[in-house]
Design an enzyme around this catalytic site. Sequence first.
Site, PDB file in Angstrom:
ATOM      1  N   PHE A 184       0.850  -1.197   0.000  1.00  0.00           N
ATOM      2  CA  PHE A 184       0.000   0.000   0.000  1.00  0.00           C
ATOM      3  C   PHE A 184       0.891   1.255   0.000  1.00  0.00           C
ATOM      4  CE2 PHE A 184      -2.827   3.121   1.984  1.00  0.00           C
ATOM      5  CZ  PHE A 184      -3.980   2.925   1.242  1.00  0.00           C
ATOM      6  N   TYR A 228     -11.442   0.975  10.638  1.00  0.00           N
ATOM      7  CA  TYR A 228     -12.679   1.404   9.962  1.00  0.00           C
ATOM      8  C   TYR A 228     -13.074   0.463   8.842  1.00  0.00           C
ATOM      9  CZ  TYR A 228      -8.921   3.648   7.250  1.00  0.00           C
ATOM     10  OH  TYR A 228      -7.766   3.896   6.565  1.00  0.00           O
ATOM     11  N   LYS A 229     -12.314  -0.623   8.671  1.00  0.00           N
ATOM     12  CA  LYS A 229     -12.659  -1.582   7.617  1.00  0.00           C
ATOM     13  C   LYS A 229     -13.552  -2.663   8.233  1.00  0.00           C
ATOM     14  CE  LYS A 229      -8.222  -0.656   5.329  1.00  0.00           C
ATOM     15  NZ  LYS A 229      -8.643   0.022   4.105  1.00  0.00           N
ATOM     16  N   ARG A 257     -12.254  -4.101  -7.257  1.00  0.00           N
ATOM     17  CA  ARG A 257     -12.067  -4.786  -5.967  1.00  0.00           C
ATOM     18  C   ARG A 257     -13.394  -4.828  -5.220  1.00  0.00           C
ATOM     19  NH1 ARG A 257      -8.320  -2.389  -1.194  1.00  0.00           N
ATOM     20  NH2 ARG A 257     -10.216  -1.156  -0.908  1.00  0.00           N
TER      21      ARG A 257
END
Length: 424
Positions: A130, A239-240, A388
Site C-alpha cells: 500500500f 474502519y474496515k 475490488r
Amino acid sequence: MSTTHEQVLALDAADPLAGFRERFVIGTGPGDPVAYLDGNSLGRLPKATAERLRHVVEQQWGSRLIRGWTETWVPLPEQVGDLVGQTVLGAAPGQVVVADSTTVNIAKVLHAAAGLRSDRQVLVAARADFPTDRYLVEAVARQRGMSVRWVEASAGTAADAPADPPVDTALAAVLDRDVAAVLLSHVDYRTARIADMPGLTGRIQDVGALAVWDLSHSAGSVPVALDAHGVDLAVGCTYKYLNGGPGAPAFLYVADRHHAELEQPLPGWFGAADVFSMAADYVPAPGIRRMLSGTPSVLGLFAVEEGVRLVAEAGMDAIRRKGIALTRLLIGLVDEQLAAHGVEVASPRDPDQRGAHVVLRHHQARRLNDELTESGVIGDFRNPDLWRLGLSPLTTSYAEVWHAVQAARDWFERDHEHAREVAS
Ligand SMILES: Cc1ncc(COP(=O)(O)O)c(C=O)c1O
C-alpha cells in the site's frame, strides 16, 4: 450447472451470521446502496455505535465535560486496545493501543523498530505494498540515515509477470544482518493474498531483524495470532472490517518483550508516565502506553469499541468461515457469468490463501466501477485495471454478491449492445 438465485437465497437463509446484518444500519431508500461491497474500505455503521455515541456526546461530553478525562477517557486507548488484541489479533493484554491513524502508527513502529536495532542500516518493504507503507519506509530511512531494500515479489495474481518470484524467495534475496526491520502486509490490499505470517516472521527473525506487519485488511476478516507467531510490531485500520467509522483511530501492537527498550519518535504528554504532572522532562509510561502521543479521539475510541464488540460476539472463526463462503460464491459467479466478458479473477483461488475481498481484472474496470456505483452497486477501482469487491462477513449478504454480479453482467451486455449499434 449454474448457480441459481434460489440457491443464493438459501445460503442467506442458512447463514449463522445473518442476524448480525440487522444490527447495522442498512438503508433501503433511494440513494442507499443495493449491494455494498466496500466494507474493506469503510465498514457499515453498527446501530449500537449510533446509540453509544449519542450517549457519550450527551451524557459524558455534554455533562461531565473536562471531568470525563479522569473519570473515563484517559485509559480508553489501552482498554480498547486490549479488546482489539484479544478479539482479533491474538495478543495478550498490555500490548495494543488504539490511537492516531494507521499512517502515523506505521511511522511510529518503523522508527521504534529501527531504534531497537540501532546498529543496523537497512529497512525492507514490499514494492507492491500500500502506498502509505512504501512512502513511510522511504521517509523513515531518510530521516534516520538508513537505506531501503525492496521485496520484488509477486502479488499472487493470475496475470503476474512469471519473472516475479513468490514473497519468501524475494525476501530471502534482501535479508541479511544489516536489516533492522521488515514491513509486510498480512492481506494484500489489492489481491487479498494472505502472507505466511509465521513463516516470514521466522525468516526475518533468523537474521536478527524485526517483523512489522500491517494488518489493515486482515483485522476482523482473517484470524491473526501475533503472540503465537512471535510478531514484533504491528498496526492496522479499524474502519474496515472492525466497523469503527470514517477516520476511526488505528491499532498499534508491540510485543511486551520490547517494551523496556521501546522509544517512539513522537513523545507527547499522553505517552508520559504521568499525563497530568506537566513534568519538565519526558518520562515514558511503562509499557505500551508510551506509544501514545497526543490527546486521543474519544468518540472514535467508543465507536471502535462497539464495532469490535460485534466481532467478538460473532467470533473470528465464524467470520472467517463466512468470508471464505462469500468469496467462493463471488468467484464462482464471476466464472459463470463474467468470464465470457473477459473478466479475470486476480485473487488467489485457494481460499486458504485469500482474505475477504476479491479482485477482478478487466480493461474497463474503472468505467464499470464508476457506472455501477451510480446505480448503487459499490465496489472499488484500483489501478490499473482492477475492480475490488470487499465482502464483510458481518454485513454482506449472499444476495448482495448475486446482485453485484448480475449488475456487472447487465452492464457488459448493454456495453456490447452499444458497441454493436455504434459499429453498424
Ligand atoms: C494496507 C493499508 N495500510 C495503511 C493504510 C492507511 O490507513 P490510514 O489512511 O487510516 O492512515 C490503508 C488504508 O486503507 C491500508 O489499506
